[in-house]
Write a protein that holds these residues in place. Structure first.
Motif, PDB file in Angstrom:
ATOM      1  N   LYS A   1      68.130  22.498  77.717  1.00 61.89           N
ATOM      2  CA  LYS A   1      67.456  23.419  78.859  1.00 61.89           C
ATOM      3  C   LYS A   1      66.790  22.675  80.041  1.00 61.89           C
ATOM      4  O   LYS A   1      66.855  23.213  80.929  1.00 61.89           O
ATOM      5  CB  LYS A   1      66.599  24.489  77.922  1.00 61.89           C
ATOM      6  CG  LYS A   1      67.381  25.383  77.173  1.00 61.89           C
ATOM      7  CD  LYS A   1      66.373  26.275  76.405  1.00 61.89           C
ATOM      8  CE  LYS A   1      67.049  27.255  75.643  1.00 61.89           C
ATOM      9  NZ  LYS A   1      66.418  28.152  74.652  1.00 61.89           N
ATOM     10  N   GLN A   2      66.128  21.476  79.503  1.00 63.07           N
ATOM     11  CA  GLN A   2      65.251  20.619  80.558  1.00 63.07           C
ATOM     12  C   GLN A   2      65.935  20.250  81.698  1.00 63.07           C
ATOM     13  O   GLN A   2      65.555  20.236  82.712  1.00 63.07           O
ATOM     14  CB  GLN A   2      64.293  19.842  79.855  1.00 63.07           C
ATOM     15  CG  GLN A   2      63.351  20.437  78.904  1.00 63.07           C
ATOM     16  CD  GLN A   2      62.691  19.107  77.935  1.00 63.07           C
ATOM     17  OE1 GLN A   2      63.074  18.014  78.090  1.00 63.07           O
ATOM     18  NE2 GLN A   2      61.820  19.678  77.009  1.00 63.07           N
TER      19      GLN A   2
ATOM     20  N   ALA B   1      67.323  22.783  83.933  1.00 62.22           N
ATOM     21  CA  ALA B   1      66.284  23.325  84.923  1.00 62.22           C
ATOM     22  C   ALA B   1      66.157  22.124  86.124  1.00 62.22           C
ATOM     23  O   ALA B   1      65.962  22.480  87.181  1.00 62.22           O
ATOM     24  CB  ALA B   1      64.949  23.615  84.122  1.00 62.22           C
ATOM     25  N   ARG B   2      66.198  20.789  85.595  1.00 63.13           N
ATOM     26  CA  ARG B   2      65.816  19.763  86.535  1.00 63.13           C
ATOM     27  C   ARG B   2      66.917  19.589  87.591  1.00 63.13           C
ATOM     28  O   ARG B   2      66.968  19.651  88.844  1.00 63.13           O
ATOM     29  CB  ARG B   2      65.844  18.445  85.834  1.00 63.13           C
ATOM     30  CG  ARG B   2      65.623  17.231  86.639  1.00 63.13           C
ATOM     31  CD  ARG B   2      64.283  17.427  87.641  1.00 63.13           C
ATOM     32  NE  ARG B   2      64.121  16.103  88.326  1.00 63.13           N
ATOM     33  CZ  ARG B   2      63.491  16.064  89.504  1.00 63.13           C
ATOM     34  NH1 ARG B   2      62.814  17.315  89.901  1.00 63.13           N
ATOM     35  NH2 ARG B   2      63.382  15.025  90.157  1.00 63.13           N
TER      36      ARG B   2
ATOM     37  N   ARG C   1      69.113  22.088  88.264  1.00 65.28           N
ATOM     38  CA  ARG C   1      68.967  23.282  89.139  1.00 65.28           C
ATOM     39  C   ARG C   1      67.939  23.195  90.422  1.00 65.28           C
ATOM     40  O   ARG C   1      68.314  23.677  91.553  1.00 65.28           O
ATOM     41  CB  ARG C   1      68.826  24.534  88.428  1.00 65.28           C
ATOM     42  CG  ARG C   1      69.766  25.303  87.543  1.00 65.28           C
ATOM     43  CD  ARG C   1      69.602  26.481  87.124  1.00 65.28           C
ATOM     44  NE  ARG C   1      70.575  27.133  86.106  1.00 65.28           N
ATOM     45  CZ  ARG C   1      70.150  27.028  84.968  1.00 65.28           C
ATOM     46  NH1 ARG C   1      68.903  26.653  84.268  1.00 65.28           N
ATOM     47  NH2 ARG C   1      71.156  27.291  83.980  1.00 65.28           N
ATOM     48  N   HIS C   2      67.011  22.633  89.997  1.00 67.48           N
ATOM     49  CA  HIS C   2      65.918  22.210  90.923  1.00 67.48           C
ATOM     50  C   HIS C   2      66.412  21.246  92.203  1.00 67.48           C
ATOM     51  O   HIS C   2      65.963  21.436  93.257  1.00 67.48           O
ATOM     52  CB  HIS C   2      64.726  21.688  90.305  1.00 67.48           C
ATOM     53  CG  HIS C   2      63.601  21.407  91.257  1.00 67.48           C
ATOM     54  ND1 HIS C   2      62.934  22.569  92.034  1.00 67.48           N
ATOM     55  CD2 HIS C   2      63.145  20.197  91.869  1.00 67.48           C
ATOM     56  CE1 HIS C   2      61.756  22.007  92.426  1.00 67.48           C
ATOM     57  NE2 HIS C   2      61.848  20.637  92.534  1.00 67.48           N
TER      58      HIS C   2
END
Length: 541
Positions: free
Chosen positions: A175-176, A179-180, A182-183
């Motif tokens: 998940k981390q 998220a990174r 996608r950012h």
């Protein structure tokens, strides 16, 4: 010998059981291994190379290497990590051999072509080269640490659990990293990347390709010749597309010659203007429908997530066309007959020539020889007046022609008919309705055209079939369909290819239809020439 009993569901079989069965020479078991891990290996390879075709080649090579080295796997329950190790080794060797980074292997936007070859798998047909270049130009900005889980996530049905299991990570770590990743991606390309990755997922034909290349174990189980069927299917698809285009062009050529004949039949300036106006209205109206289908097709490719809506819209437009087109043509023909009678009354001096008299021998030909009381040949060369009956014979030609064998005309009905609207057994025309139907819009048991609807439908832009449908744009069927946008229980899969393919007769049959479409222009050209010779004259002012 392996058991003839059906293999249980893929989810119920462990890796160790599949490995054991494969070592015994069971190719079906190995195909289950390929099905289980093809998405993982292709995704990992793509994340490293940035090229869809190269990533699938590497994944296939990894599976082939696994087949050869399967006996060296000491812990079958670790099959997944063993396969990933083989793939990573091949990727590393490729980098060392080429001496290039993955980013440099990706094509530039300027080098991106229009659309990939129709001989490639259907999944690649839907993915344009330009789309691939844009996709990788976005992903290359994401470090490999975050890129791998990002690619796997969208290719593994958006499952964090699957990604964590595949990469031996915790779900929180996945998940981390997601998220990174996608950012890092730009917001304006994120939706595009997600959709493109979904469409690039390897399907059934990937498994078939691996199995077709497997070397034999002693006493192996024979595989079904799906690969050969796919190759024949590709040839049939190309031949069908050409045939559909030829049938459409045949209808256009017929309309052009009909226009010339109608102008030769005109006797007053008003008639001439009406002919040009009516022909233009029908021609450009038909062209408008074709442009609408083309735009729907382009829209489906542009907004892929909405492709089902575009496909439904194309079929609705087809049904509307089948209703509107014949009504419009029949009303136009009725108007031309009324205009001829009105002009004959208003300008009798322009109709004094013997050939312009109602029922003149120059205006029509009816053979003396009759069979069962019906003239062998009945042809009308002049524009009919209001109240005149359609021509009728074994061979008939005119504005409205009914033939017991053959008919040509604006509206033609016969076992073999050619016309703007043709109805019969074998029909060719702008709108053809028959058992075997060839034309711009074709309706029949076997329908081939620019747009088609039938039990078996083949088309250039859109096909609606009861059993099968094949098209270069949309294909909708109750059973099997092949097209960039296909809707059917079997759509763009091995079953559809096998069902649509006929290696011995398919291409030959379609070639025959191409020849028929071209041959139908001969009587049309002869009729146009006869009209000019008999009725052609300058319009008096």
């Amino acid at each position: 010998m392996h058991s003839s009993e059906p293999m249980p569901s893929l989810d119920l079989i462990s890796d160790a059981e599949l490995v054991a069965a494969s070592l015994a020479g069971d190719r079906v078991a190995f195909s289950r291994i390929v099905e289980r891990y093809q998405r993982l290996l292709c995704s990992l390879a793509y994340s490293s190379t940035g090229q869809l075709s190269q990533s699938e080649d590497l994944a296939q090579e990894a599976f082939l290497e696994a087949w050869r080295q399967l006996g060296s796997l000491r812990e079958p329950e670790k099959l997944r990590s063993w396969l990933c190790g083989i793939l990573r080794h091949k990727v590393g060797r490729l980098r060392r051999t080429d001496g290039k980074e993955p980013v440099r292997q990706a094509g530039t936007l300027e080098d991106a072509g229009e659309v990939v070859s129709a001989e490639m798998p259907v999944a690649d047909q839907a993915m344009q080269q330009e789309e691939q270049a844009i996709l990788w130009s976005a992903l290359e900005r994401v470090p490999a640490l975050y890129r791998e889980p990002l690619v796997l996530y969208y290719r593994e049905h958006r499952s964090v659990e699957h990604v964590a299991d595949a990469l031996d990570l915790t779900e929180d770590t996945v998940k981390q990293r997601l998220a990174r990743g996608r950012h890092i991606l730009q917001e304006q390309v994120l939706a595009f990347v997600e959709g493109a990755l979904v469409r690039s997922t390897p399907g059934n034909m990937f498994t078939v390709g691996v199995l077709a290349a497997l070397p034999a174990f002693p006493d192996p189980v024979e595989t079904v010749g799906i690969g050969t069927a796919a190759a024949h299917g590709s040839m049939l698809a190309k031949t069908t597309g050409i045939a559909a285009l030829v049938a459409s062009l045949s209808g256009v050529a017929s309309a052009v010659m009909a226009l010339r004949s109608n102008l030769d039949q005109s006797r007053t300036p008003r008639e001439r203007r009406a002919v040009v106006k009516a022909t233009g209205w029908i021609f450009f109206g038909a062209l408008g429908f074709l442009v609408a289908w083309y735009l729907l097709r382009a829209g489906a490719f542009r907004w892929w997530d909405q492709r089902v809506g575009f496909a439904v819209g194309a079929q609705a437009l087809l049904l509307v066309t089948v209703v509107i087109w014949p009504v419009a043509l029949m009303r136009t023909m009725r108007y031309m007959r009324r205009l001829r009678s009105a002009e004959r009354r208003a300008h009798p001096e322009l109709f004094q020539d013997a050939r312009d008299q109602v029922g003149s021998t120059a205006g029509q030909y009816k053979s003396r020889f009759q069979l069962l009381g019906v003239p062998l040949v009945h042809i009308r060369f002049s524009t009919p007046d209001e109240g005149e009956r359609p021509v009728f014979g074994w061979l008939a030609a005119g504005d409205r022609a009914y033939g017991l064998l053959f008919a040509w005309g604006g509206y033609a009905v016969a076992p073999v008919s050619v016309g703007a609207i043709s109805v019969g057994v074998l029909t060719v025309g702008s709108l053809s309705i028959g058992f075997i139907s060839l034309g711009t819009v074709a309706v029949g048991a076997f329908a081939l055209g620019c747009v088609s609807v039938g039990v078996k439908a083949y088309a250039w832009l859109s096909a609606l079939g009861w059993i099968t449908a094949q098209s270069g744009g949309f294909a909708v069927a109750w059973w099997s369909a092949l097209a960039p946008v296909a809707l059917a229980p079997h759509a763009n899969d091995a079953v559809a290819r096998g069902y649509l393919d006929d290696p011995t007769g398919g291409p030959s049959r379609v070639i025959i239809f191409i020849v028929i479409s071209l041959l139908t222009l001969i009587p049309v050209a002869y009729y146009a020439r006869a009209v000019r010779r008999r009725m052609g004259q300058k319009v008096k002012s």
